[in-house]
Design a protein around this motif. Structure first.
Motif, mmCIF file in Angstrom:
data_model
loop_
_atom_site.group_PDB
_atom_site.id
_atom_site.type_symbol
_atom_site.label_atom_id
_atom_site.label_comp_id
_atom_site.label_asym_id
_atom_site.label_seq_id
_atom_site.Cartn_x
_atom_site.Cartn_y
_atom_site.Cartn_z
ATOM 1 N N LYS A 199 0.848 -1.189 0.000
ATOM 2 C CA LYS A 199 0.000 0.000 0.000
ATOM 3 C C LYS A 199 0.888 1.245 0.000
ATOM 4 O O LYS A 199 1.913 1.288 0.676
ATOM 5 C CB LYS A 199 -0.905 0.034 1.228
ATOM 6 N N THR A 203 -2.905 3.723 -3.357
ATOM 7 C CA THR A 203 -2.872 2.527 -4.196
ATOM 8 C C THR A 203 -2.723 1.287 -3.325
ATOM 9 O O THR A 203 -2.025 1.304 -2.308
ATOM 10 C CB THR A 203 -1.706 2.591 -5.200
ATOM 11 N N ASN A 227 -9.630 0.197 -10.823
ATOM 12 C CA ASN A 227 -9.337 -1.097 -10.214
ATOM 13 C C ASN A 227 -9.253 -2.168 -11.290
ATOM 14 O O ASN A 227 -9.876 -2.067 -12.350
ATOM 15 C CB ASN A 227 -10.373 -1.467 -9.145
ATOM 16 N N LEU A 264 -3.701 10.462 -3.019
ATOM 17 C CA LEU A 264 -3.993 9.285 -3.832
ATOM 18 C C LEU A 264 -3.460 8.055 -3.110
ATOM 19 O O LEU A 264 -2.351 8.058 -2.585
ATOM 20 C CB LEU A 264 -3.325 9.410 -5.207
ATOM 21 N N ASP A 313 -6.082 -1.527 -6.681
ATOM 22 C CA ASP A 313 -7.038 -0.444 -6.449
ATOM 23 C C ASP A 313 -6.292 0.879 -6.382
ATOM 24 O O ASP A 313 -5.296 1.009 -5.656
ATOM 25 C CB ASP A 313 -7.793 -0.652 -5.136
ATOM 26 N N VAL A 314 -6.773 1.849 -7.148
ATOM 27 C CA VAL A 314 -6.212 3.196 -7.147
ATOM 28 C C VAL A 314 -7.370 4.163 -6.949
ATOM 29 O O VAL A 314 -8.366 4.102 -7.680
ATOM 30 C CB VAL A 314 -5.495 3.516 -8.480
ATOM 31 N N ASN A 315 -7.257 5.053 -5.976
ATOM 32 C CA ASN A 315 -8.325 6.024 -5.788
ATOM 33 C C ASN A 315 -7.805 7.257 -5.077
ATOM 34 O O ASN A 315 -6.945 7.166 -4.206
ATOM 35 C CB ASN A 315 -9.498 5.419 -5.008
ATOM 36 N N THR A 332 0.582 5.802 -0.469
ATOM 37 C CA THR A 332 -0.114 7.041 -0.790
ATOM 38 C C THR A 332 0.813 7.939 -1.594
ATOM 39 O O THR A 332 2.041 7.894 -1.460
ATOM 40 C CB THR A 332 -0.572 7.779 0.481
ATOM 41 N N TRP A 333 0.191 8.794 -2.450
ATOM 42 C CA TRP A 333 0.935 9.662 -3.360
ATOM 43 C C TRP A 333 0.380 11.080 -3.293
ATOM 44 O O TRP A 333 -0.720 11.306 -2.775
ATOM 45 C CB TRP A 333 0.820 9.165 -4.805
#
Length: 748
Positions: A553, A563, A615, A561, A601-603, A555-556
């Motif tokens: 996992k 993933t 996804n 964001l 999963d990307v959100n 975050t960006w």
């Protein structure tokens, strides 16, 4: 029986909204001490970087999942869908493509006007509401979004939360609760097929000191369908109250009434002789003479939350759900369809219809008590989760056939038995009269009529988990154990009580490589009681599941964001399947199924203008052991080998067009399993593909949105080949037709 339960305090989103809206009102800070019990652990030397809200998802799940932890450091694939995404996609019920937002999840289109079927990693998903398992043989009724705050999908057994669920995972419906924002929302939705919907949501402080809060949701819907003689209307009433007794204690009570009447809901399967998509999308076996099937559901929930101090809390929660249905549907008589022209004037596609009774009752009484806290032994910190879960479920149904449609006067075309002939290639509607329908005797109680389906099942379980943290919380090792005992009574085993019990362990390791990057490994087991009468008269054995999972996992973009990349391997034993149309109410149990795959999963937000949800899942879910060698290697019914979905929204955030937004999304499923599965035909011949486009505008308190689904008008469907359940013909359901919706909302 203990009928209390658990849930610890509520509403991260309203708390965030209050924090962002400006200065707090008098008394607000005291309320937040109770509400905001979901905190992320940190140390002076190593701070975990988080974001409370990431685009369309929250990085912190609701308190009903008992975690109290940011999803970035939770060793499990958990996806959260909140109100903003639901509103953008204009999803009105859990049966309307909710699953498109999560990898490895598929909605099973079947009796969606009643209860929804959702598969996770190839297995039927358990249905939770506010963290309590309310799944039943029939019911609960599929949820309307009028009373839903958010939906949380948990992949895998998740024994530390609810170990008696399906091994593939579950979805948790978090209901709307008072937050004290003094906000009122009125909405109206118009759309294709005469969709008319109105809803109000009133969230109000009921006392000057802010201790007593209330919320009221009211919704009414009436709509038609792209298929003929298919209509639906629903009414939802949802009051809830919250009392903050002190800074450390609150009490929440909720009631939900959902009434749903539908015509033709169980008659929407299409039959064909030469192949799928042979008939027009609007075909239906239903007729205007049929009265609506009526279903209604009562929900009652009560919750007590108490914080002993900053480190320890206790939650008790109770839930009661009663789902009922009474009605009938028109079906084609089993294998009565003429496959070709024949003697006595029989034409290809001629079929006779019967009236099938749709009466059912499903109740769930559930309770939970749990505590969560932390302490230290030297330099090592311990995070404890322990609790008690109990429940009792009852189910009885009458799915019998009342008889065929006949015309004694022979004014309509009939066969030698006097049964009215209906041709799938040249359907005629509106020519039936009441005296042609069979008379069904409901003078006997449902328990007597549905004795073959009746089951009474209860369970009790205790669980404890300790997550030990080392190296300034960078390394986390957790071990947990759950004990579950069950009792069930049904016509199986001559009505004698059957008891089962099991211990299910859980182990996980989580490493925080950086404040925004984690890896984890998980081993989890599940034990699930199963109710059903076997062909030999015995009772079905429980199923057992094992899940092995690793994930990454990250975050960006300053945590906007997120993933998730996951690989898993899970098994389920003692698979229970319907014995077929020749043995109604009976089941076959044998074998083992294995599901393995990869999920992405990307959100979140790429920047302040772009929202993205994407996804992809590769799912290989098949039967690996069975008494019948022909079934080995067959795909599980809830499987599509490849599933990919996306949703992108661009919003203008400055200038004269501020508040204007544009959305686009797609759904794609390839190598889809048929249902029921036929060994000679593993996949449906067509992939499912749909493109959706939308536009919206928000200014001040007004919001207007337009969404067009399946803009290319592609003929999407699910179905089965000849040979499934012994059928001699094709059968399918049309899904995701072209249509539009317009939503108008005003906040005051």
């Amino acid at each position: 029986m203990l009928k209390k339960s658990i849930l610890w305090s509520i509403l991260v989103l309203p708390t965030v909204a209050l924090a962002q809206s400006g200065k707090p009102e008098k008394g607000e800070n005291k309320i937040k001490l109770v509400v905001d019990s979901t905190k992320v652990d940190s140390t002076k030397s190593y701070v975990l970087s988080t974001a409370n809200v990431v685009a369309n998802r929250t990085t912190i799940p609701s308190s009903t999942l008992r975690l109290g932890e940011n999803l970035l450091v939770t060793p499990q694939n958990i996806q959260v869908i909140d109100q903003r995404l639901l509103n953008d996609q204009m999803i009105l019920t859990t049966a309307e493509g909710l699953s498109r937002n999560v990898s490895g999840v598929r909605t099973i289109t079947h009796q969606e006007e009643g209860s929804v079927g959702i598969a996770v990693r190839g297995f039927q998903a358990s249905n939770l509401r506010n963290g309590m398992d309310v799944s039943g043989s029939f019911g609960p009724l599929r949820e309307d979004m009028a009373f839903v705050e958010r939906v949380e999908f948990v992949k895998g057994p998740a024994g530390f939360m609810m170990g008696n669920t399906q091994p593939g995972g579950f979805y948790n419906i978090v209901t709307k609760k008072p937050s004290g924002t003094n906000q009122k929302i009125a909405q109206m939705t118009l759309g294709s097929y005469n969709l008319l919907r109105a809803a109000v949501d009133i969230d109000q402080r009921l006392s000057n000191d802010g201790k007593f809060l209330g919320r009221f949701n009211l919704m009414g819907t009436k709509k038609g369908n792209f298929q003929q003689n298919v209509n639906h209307e629903q009414f939802v009433l949802n009051p809830s109250f919250k009392y903050n007794a002190s800074e450390n204690t609150n009490v929440i009570v909720e009631y939900i009434l959902s009434q749903n009447n539908f015509e033709g809901g169980f008659s929407k399967y299409v039959y064909g002789i030469d192949g799928f998509k042979e008939l027009k999308k609007n075909f239906s076996f239903n007729d205007p003479i049929m009265d609506p099937t009526k279903s209604w559901e009562h929900n009652v929930y009560g919750t007590i939350n108490h914080n002993f101090n900053e480190d320890w809390l206790l939650t008790a929660q109770f839930g009661y759900v009663r789902s009922e249905m009474e009605g009938a549907s028109l079906y084609a008589n089993y294998n009565a369809i003429a496959l070709k022209d024949g003697a006595d004037g029989i034409k290809k596609g001629d079929v006779t219809r019967n009236v099938s009774i749709n009466d059912a009752l499903n109740t769930s009484t559930v309770g939970q008590v749990f505590t969560r806290g932390k302490f230290k032994t030297g330099e090592v910190s311990h995070n404890i989760l322990a609790g008690l879960d109990m429940g009792k479920k009852f189910y009885v149904a009458d799915w019998s056939v009342a008889g065929s449609i006949t015309d004694v006067s022979k004014k309509l075309p009939v066969n030698a038995k006097g049964e009215v002939i209906f041709n799938i290639y040249n359907p005629v509607y509106g020519n039936l009269t009441k005296n042609m329908l069979p008379v069904y005797d409901r003078s006997k109680s449902l328990r007597e009529r549905g004795a073959n389906y009746l089951s009474d099942y209860s369970y009790s379980s205790v669980h404890i988990q300790d997550e030990v943290r080392f190296l300034q919380d960078r390394l986390r090792i957790a071990a947990g154990l759950r004990y579950t005992a069950t009792k069930k009574v049904s016509i199986a085993n001559n009505g004698n009580e059957v008891k089962n019990e099991a211990f299910t362990p859980r182990f996980s390791v989580t490493g925080l490589l950086t404040p925004t990057f984690t890896v984890y490994a998980l081993y989890d087991e599940t034990f699930q009681e199963q109710a059903g009468l076997l062909l030999d008269g015995g009772a079905a054995d429980p199923s057992y599941g094992k899940n092995k999972e690793i994930g990454v996992k990250k975050t960006w973009f300053q945590n906007r964001l997120m993933t998730n990349l996951t690989a898993y391997h899970l098994t389920k034993t003692n698979m229970l399947n319907a014995a077929g149309v020749d043995n109604p109410g009976k089941f076959e149990q044998s074998g083992e199924a294995t599901s393995k795959g990869i999920e992405l999963d990307v959100n979140g937000l790429i920047n302040k203008n772009w929202n993205v949800v994407f996804n992809y899942a590769y799912t290989d879910a098949t039967v690996t052991k069975d008494k019948d060698p022909k079934k080995i290697g067959g795909m599980l019914y809830g499987t599509a080998r490849h599933i990919s979905n996306a949703w992108i929204k661009y919003t203008v955030t400055a200038g004269h067009l501020e508040g204007l937004g544009f959305s686009a999304g797609y759904e794609y499923q390839a190598k889809r399993a048929t249902w029921p599965v036929v060994q000679d035909h593993k996949y449906l011949p067509d992939d499912l593909f749909s493109i959706d486009l939308g536009a919206s505008y928000q200014k001040n308190n007004y919001h207007i949105a337009l969404l067009v689904n399946n803009v290319t008008n592609r003929y999407n469907y699910v179905g089965f080949y000849p040979g499934a359940w012994g059928y001699t013909h094709y059968g399918w359901r049309v899904v995701n037709p072209q249509g539009f919706r317009v939503n108008l909302a005003y906040k005051f």
